[in-house]
Structure formats: structure tokens, C-alpha cells
Write a protein that holds these residues in place. Structure first.
Motif, PDB file in Angstrom:
ATOM      1  N   PHE A 284       0.850  -1.187   0.000  1.00  0.00           N
ATOM      2  CA  PHE A 284       0.000   0.000   0.000  1.00  0.00           C
ATOM      3  C   PHE A 284       0.889   1.241   0.000  1.00  0.00           C
ATOM      4  CE2 PHE A 284       1.028  -0.609   4.402  1.00  0.00           C
ATOM      5  CZ  PHE A 284       1.013   0.645   4.987  1.00  0.00           C
ATOM      6  N   SER A 285       0.306   2.372  -0.376  1.00  0.00           N
ATOM      7  CA  SER A 285       1.044   3.633  -0.465  1.00  0.00           C
ATOM      8  C   SER A 285       0.550   4.616   0.584  1.00  0.00           C
ATOM      9  CB  SER A 285       0.892   4.257  -1.853  1.00  0.00           C
ATOM     10  OG  SER A 285       1.369   5.594  -1.853  1.00  0.00           O
ATOM     11  N   SER A 290      -5.880   6.028   0.962  1.00  0.00           N
ATOM     12  CA  SER A 290      -6.542   6.573   2.151  1.00  0.00           C
ATOM     13  C   SER A 290      -6.975   5.470   3.110  1.00  0.00           C
ATOM     14  CB  SER A 290      -7.758   7.406   1.746  1.00  0.00           C
ATOM     15  OG  SER A 290      -8.664   6.626   0.987  1.00  0.00           O
ATOM     16  N   ASP A 291      -6.905   4.213   2.650  1.00  0.00           N
ATOM     17  CA  ASP A 291      -7.327   3.100   3.499  1.00  0.00           C
ATOM     18  C   ASP A 291      -6.199   2.088   3.642  1.00  0.00           C
ATOM     19  OD1 ASP A 291     -10.117   3.775   4.020  1.00  0.00           O
ATOM     20  OD2 ASP A 291     -10.401   3.472   1.861  1.00  0.00           O
ATOM     21  N   ASN A 314      -0.914  14.984   5.504  1.00  0.00           N
ATOM     22  CA  ASN A 314      -2.270  15.335   5.082  1.00  0.00           C
ATOM     23  C   ASN A 314      -3.144  14.126   4.770  1.00  0.00           C
ATOM     24  OD1 ASN A 314      -2.031  18.153   5.299  1.00  0.00           O
ATOM     25  ND2 ASN A 314      -0.998  18.274   3.308  1.00  0.00           N
ATOM     26  N   ASN A 315      -2.570  12.926   4.818  1.00  0.00           N
ATOM     27  CA  ASN A 315      -3.368  11.722   4.569  1.00  0.00           C
ATOM     28  C   ASN A 315      -4.026  11.300   5.893  1.00  0.00           C
ATOM     29  OD1 ASN A 315      -4.492   9.344   3.667  1.00  0.00           O
ATOM     30  ND2 ASN A 315      -2.643   8.606   2.649  1.00  0.00           N
ATOM     31  N   HIS A 316      -5.005  12.102   6.324  1.00  0.00           N
ATOM     32  CA  HIS A 316      -5.570  11.965   7.671  1.00  0.00           C
ATOM     33  C   HIS A 316      -6.276  10.630   7.875  1.00  0.00           C
ATOM     34  CE1 HIS A 316      -4.514  16.106   8.391  1.00  0.00           C
ATOM     35  NE2 HIS A 316      -5.171  16.484   7.309  1.00  0.00           N
ATOM     36  N   HIS A 354       6.429  18.785  10.325  1.00  0.00           N
ATOM     37  CA  HIS A 354       5.181  18.166   9.892  1.00  0.00           C
ATOM     38  C   HIS A 354       4.748  17.120  10.915  1.00  0.00           C
ATOM     39  CE1 HIS A 354       5.831  19.811   5.784  1.00  0.00           C
ATOM     40  NE2 HIS A 354       7.100  19.525   6.034  1.00  0.00           N
ATOM     41  N   PRO A 355       3.471  17.061  11.259  1.00  0.00           N
ATOM     42  CA  PRO A 355       3.003  16.004  12.171  1.00  0.00           C
ATOM     43  C   PRO A 355       3.057  14.635  11.476  1.00  0.00           C
ATOM     44  CG  PRO A 355       1.147  17.242  11.316  1.00  0.00           C
ATOM     45  CD  PRO A 355       2.380  17.965  10.842  1.00  0.00           C
TER      46      PRO A 355
END
Length: 468
Positions: A284-285, A290-291, A314-316, A354-355
Motif C-alpha cells: 500500500f502507499s 486513504s485506506d 495530510n493523509n488523515h 510536519h506532524p
């Protein structure tokens, strides 16, 4: 190092194949460029070229794999073991028209060195040297390298970045008859491979650009008639090596592996071992997906998260899912870039913070050109796993480590190794085949004591951890 005895070799099946070891007096001489050029030149002639890279390396093998259109693996007799290296060379010899091995650093640097590997497997060496700014001295250096040890056979010299026909002649005339000049390559910026702070740029990022450079390098080598100089390479003998059977310790286990431009430092040997142990792999990336896939364990390998930190942050939705995976106590292995991803924040090369995932306390900070590297053994509760470190970042405010890496030759503690619940994290890159049983335990050891740490302010520079 122990060498195989006559009785050992006579009892094994043998494969014959021409082979060449490409070494140099130092790094930065053009080994990877010329290795890739030779592979591409012979591939254009319809030949199968199997390329290996000496020592731990993720970037050069990507380049060489694209140039040769063949899988490229590392050869390191300390990290992987002599038997594993012998096994891989025997396999390659059965299918290849030529085996190329690109050395690391200078010819005699490291333990084991490129010279050690070439001598052990009786592979002739070609010295690649950047001859810009010298002529007869290049011949003297090459002669010194060739005569330094009597168990190494140097087949010839490739003079890289040669300025003119007169320059070539001066070098050739100064060489002894036993050390021929195989080729003199003119200077060409169109063949140089793109670089960044950890070495070459990943092949996946510059595929089209690499293709033009491979073709230009192959044209340059053809013009220098290097393929003709290599036409009479002797056949090398490679012997079959049986490795211990792999137990199906991961049968049915689904392992998610992060793989994209941010996380790509993955040895194919590691992937193959997980599959051989019965694991079902799901890639997965973290940059694009996103999942999280439906898996039982996660492997977050090294790479370049610092170059993609904003996109990762940003990929919350994925961050939320990985946190839930961690809280559920499922096994996670995080190596180097994956370790930075697990911290609370990462400060990139532009000093922007960055968080990150926040699975464990701590902050990662990039630090320009200064870095840490070297061979180490991870002393884990599951067992000792060999590997290496190569990074240009620091971590601070991390928890107390459970152990430190054991350096190959130096007594000082190596990289810190952390365990937070089901998470094992470190700067170390592990070579899984060095201890399959321990690796199986890493991916099957879960925990019910996994908590997301509270956010804390970073300490000053004095609180920063790093191995030297």
C-alpha cells in the motif's frame, strides 16, 4: 572467512558463466554509471546480464535493475552470509550470459571488502577510475591496486572521463603489460546519474531520464569497444549451495508493506523470505492510499519520508487507521524512514515541521549532509538480526530504548531500538534472511498495551539522539 575445500566443491553441482567485478580506488569514480552502461549495451545485443551490488544498498540496485531489466540483489558476506551469496551467484550463473558485480567504496575498503568478495569467488576485477587531472599517475594507482594482494586477479582498467586520445595514450603506455587498458571513456555529462542527500535518486522517480542516460552510456562504451574487450572473459565456476529449508512460520498471516516514493528501501530478499514463510503480502502507499489494507501486521520500511512529509501528514484517514491498528496491538516493524514516520513530527530539509503518526514519543529532524552509516546487528528479544544504518536525520525526546545495535567492529553502542507496545522501531534496516525465525516472531508478536503518547514540546539540541 572460511573458504570451501576441494571436497566441498567436488560434491556440488557447478555452473559456468563469465563474470566481472567492477571496483575502483574510491567512491565517485563512476562505477554505477559504467555498470549500468555495460548492462544496457549487452542487453541491446540480446544477452542476459545479471547484476549484483556489493554491500547494503537500496538505490544503486534500482538503477541497475532498470538498466539490465533483471532483478538486482545485494551481495554482502557479513550481512547475508557466504552461503547465501554463493547460492545467489549459482542461480544467476544458470541463466545469465554475464554476471556483473558492482563494488562498494574503494577496492579494499570495509570488512569484508570488494576485494575479499572477488577473491573468495575467484571473479576477475576491472578497475574503474576517474582519470581527470592525471595521466601516468592513473596507471601507477591502478598498478598499485592490482598488485596489492596476490589473491585478486585484475583483468584491466577502464579510464573514465578521459580528456583526449593523447590522454588515453599516456595512460596506456604507462601501464604494465599485465594490466591492459580496456577502454577510455570520454567525458559526458549526459550519462551522469542524478543524486541527492542519501545517494542516487530513486529509479522510480526518474525512469525516463535514466533511459536516455543508459543509452548514452551504452553508446559511449560501444564507441570505446569495451564489449569487444570483454568478449574473451574467462568462465567462472559457481557452485550450488543448499540453504536451510524455510519453515512456514507465517502461513496465512497477512502483512501490509508500505511501498511508494516515500518508502522504497525494500530488499527483494526480504519480500521473498516473507512469502516463502507463507505470508500473504499486501502493498500500500501512505502517499496515495486513504485506506489501510486488511492485514494482520505492518512493515514500514525506510525511504524518503522527509521529501514527502507534507503529503504524508495530510493523509488523515490513513493516519487514523494506522493509529487504530497500533492501538489494537497488532505487530508493526518500522525501519529508518518508517521509524521517522511513527514519531510525533518530522522536520524536513527546509526546516518545516510536519506532524507524523505519533505512535511513539519523539521527533525526527533532518540534518543536511552529516549522517550515520555502518553495519550493525539488531539485538532483539526475538533474536539477533543483521542489518545496517544509513541516515541523515536525528531523533529527540524518544522513549528509553530496549536495546542498541551491535556494531560490526566498533565497541560503541549502535542505533537505538525501541519497543512501544506492538511496535518495533529503529534506524536499522534489517536483512530478514539473516534470521528468519526472529523475523517471523517480529510479525507475530502482538501486544495489548499500546497507547498513543501525549504531545510534548521538543527539547533543545542536547536532547537529540544519534549514533556515530
Amino acid at each position: 572467512m572460511s573458504k570451501p575445500t576441494l571436497s566441498d566443491t567436488m560434491s556440488r553441482r557447478r555452473a559456468l558463466c563469465p563474470a566481472l567485478f567492477l571496483s575502483a580506488p574510491a567512491s565517485g569514480q563512476g562505477k554505477t554509471t559504467i555498470s549500468a552502461g555495460i548492462a544496457r549495451l549487452l542487453k541491446r545485443q540480446g544477452k542476459v546480464v545479471r547484476v549484483f551490488k556489493t554491500g547494503p544498498d537500496y538505490l544503486d540496485p534500482q538503477i541497475l535493475a532498470q538498466a539490465s531489466d533483471q532483478q538486482v540483489e545485494p551481495l554482502d558476506m557479513w550481512m547475508a552470509g557466504q552461503d547465501w551469496c554463493r547460492h545467489k551467484l549459482y542461480q544467476a550463473a544458470q541463466e545469465a550470459d554475464l554476471i556483473l558485480i558492482e563494488g562498494a567504496m574503494g577496492m579494499f575498503d570495509g570488512e569484508p571488502s570488494s576485494a575479499d568478495l572477488a577473491a573468495y569467488f575467484k571473479i576477475p576485477i576491472v578497475i574503474i577510475m576517474d582519470v581527470k587531472g592525471m595521466a601516468q599517475t592513473a596507471a601507477a594507482i591502478a598498478h598499485g591496486l592490482a598488485s596489492f594482494r596476490d589473491d585478486c586477479h585484475v583483468y584491466g582498467l577502464i579510464a573514465n572521463k578521459c580528456g583526449s586520445e593523447r590522454h588515453r595514450q599516456l595512460i596506456e603506455d604507462a601501464l604494465p603489460e599485465s594490466l591492459p587498458l580496456l577502454a577510455a571513456l570520454e567525458r559526458g555529462e549526459n550519462i551522469a546519474l542524478p543524486e541527492r542527500h542519501l545517494g542516487l535518486v530513486q529509479a522510480c522517480e526518474v525512469q525516463d531520464q535514466l533511459e536516455s542516460r543508459f543509452e548514452a552510456a551504452a553508446d559511449l562504451l560501444a564507441k570505446a569497444e569495451l564489449d569487444k574487450a570483454l568478449a574473451n572473459l574467462p568462465q567462472c565456476e559457481f557452485y550450488e549451495q543448499d540453504l536451510p529449508p524455510i519453515a512456514p512460520l507465517l502461513t496465512g498471516l497477512k502483512i501490509g508493506i508500505a511501498r511508494d516514493a516515500a518508502f522504497s528501501f525494500i530488499y527483494q530478499a526480504n519480500v521473498q523470505l516473507l512469502e516463502d514463510m507463507g505470508a500473504q503480502l499486501r502493498f500500500f502507499s501512505p502517499l496515495q492510499d486513504s485506506d489501510l489494507p486488511a492485514v494482520d501486521a505492518l512493515w514500514l520500511p525506510g525511504g524518503y519520508p522527509e521529501l514527502h512529509a507534507a503529503q504524508l501528514a495530510n493523509n488523515h484517514n490513513l493516519i487514523t487507521q494506522i493509529k487504530a491498528f497500533f492501538i489494537a496491538g497488532k505487530a508493526i516493524l518500522a525501519e529508518c524512514g518508517g521509524f521517522l514516520y511513527c514519531l510525533q513530527s518530522l522536520t524536513d530539509l527546509d526546516q518545516i515541521e510536519h506532524p507524523m503518526l505519533g505512535l511513539m514519543a519523539g521527533h525526527g529532524v533532518m540534518r543536511g549532509k552529516r549522517g550515520c552509516q555502518g553495519m550493525q546487528t539488531a539485538l532483539l528479544p526475538e533474536g539477533e538480526v543483521r542489518g545496517h544504518a544509513h541516515h541523515r536525520s536525528r531523533s529527540c525526546d524518544t522513549p528509553e530504548p530496549i536495546a542498541y545495535g551491535k556494531r560490526q567492529r566498533h565497541p560503541a553502542p549502535g542505533e537505538a531500538i525501541y519497543r512501544q507496545g506492538s511496535l518495533i522501531a529503529s534506524y536499522l534496516h534489517l536483512f530478514f534472511p539473516s534470521n528468519p525465525e526472529a523475523v517471523a516472531k517480529i510479525f507475530t508478536t502482538n501486544s495489548f498495551d499500546c497507547a498513543i503518547p501525549e504531545a510534548k514540546e521538543k527539547t533543545t539540541e542536547k536532547g537529540i539522539n544519534s549514533a556515530y
